[in-house]
Design a protein around this motif. Sequence first.
Motif, short mmCIF file in Angstrom:
data_model
loop_
_atom_site.label_atom_id
_atom_site.label_comp_id
_atom_site.label_asym_id
_atom_site.label_seq_id
_atom_site.Cartn_x
_atom_site.Cartn_y
_atom_site.Cartn_z
N TYR A 259 -4.16 -4.93 -6.72
CA TYR A 259 -3.47 -3.73 -7.21
C TYR A 259 -3.47 -3.72 -8.73
O TYR A 259 -3.49 -4.76 -9.39
CB TYR A 259 -2.02 -3.71 -6.70
N ASN B 272 0.01 4.74 -1.77
CA ASN B 272 -0.19 5.90 -0.90
C ASN B 272 1.03 6.77 -0.70
O ASN B 272 0.90 7.94 -0.33
CB ASN B 272 -0.68 5.43 0.47
N LYS C 136 -5.54 0.60 -5.88
CA LYS C 136 -5.97 -0.57 -5.10
C LYS C 136 -7.49 -0.67 -5.24
O LYS C 136 -8.24 -0.25 -4.37
CB LYS C 136 -5.55 -0.41 -3.63
N ALA D 135 -5.78 -7.85 -0.92
CA ALA D 135 -5.69 -6.61 -1.69
C ALA D 135 -5.48 -6.94 -3.16
O ALA D 135 -4.82 -7.93 -3.51
CB ALA D 135 -4.55 -5.73 -1.18
N SER E 46 -10.31 -4.76 -2.04
CA SER E 46 -9.62 -5.18 -0.82
C SER E 46 -10.56 -5.99 0.05
O SER E 46 -11.78 -6.01 -0.15
CB SER E 46 -9.10 -3.96 -0.04
N ASP F 174 0.84 -1.21 0.00
CA ASP F 174 0.00 0.00 0.00
C ASP F 174 0.87 1.25 0.00
O ASP F 174 0.61 2.21 -0.74
CB ASP F 174 -0.90 0.02 1.23
#
Length: 239
Positions: A134, A39, A124, A132, A127, A34
Amino acid sequence: MASPVDTTVKWARSTMPGAPVLTRAAGSMIALLDALLVNGWGVQTATSVVVVGGVATATFPTDHAAARHCVVLVAGVTGGLAGLNGEQKVTAVEPNKIKWATTEADGTAAGTITIKMAGAGWTKPFSGTNLAAYKSASPAAHGQFLRVADTTAEYARAVGYENMTAISTGTGLFPGAAQLNGGYYWGKNDETSGTNAVPWVFASDGRFFCLFAQACINSSGGGARSFTPMSFGDLVPES
């Protein structure tokens, strides 16, 4: 404003101040991905950002995570130097300072300015609990999905899909169940217990990424830890 230098390639390593950690905890691999893919991480508020002669210098209360050639994401600049916002490639570091090239005029930036290590430009879209999916956000990417199941201590499981509609629903699975049921094993920490963080190195061009984690003990190498490569995305095609 776009950076005057290319910011496509992002890289990071676990020894940077404030870097996300990879441990045996369920969900640890997803938390790391993540941060690296989506992020960003290591956000700090700059005490000042000053432009002199085509070079912006950001000063912080403590050392920033960035190293030379890393890409950071600048936000919060207001006024005449707002063009400093966005991705910037670090050209130099000093204690509590980072620098990057800019075409902005000389001056002191206004606003509450935050700077963090930039994510690699992935999304993403799906989830679940320790799950998760991607996908590269690059318009040039082929658009496959990476699904990661991070429910156990020593490893996560990774598979690809050509298309997904939910975290556990998709078409074009690779590798297929007959090839490797459950997907590839992405190592986290093969110690039998504990919360030790393992070293890692990461790089991405936005369409492809590679994460090397020192997750395994090499018994034939005197107990030294071996780096496990984990990668996904579009390789550069041969002409």
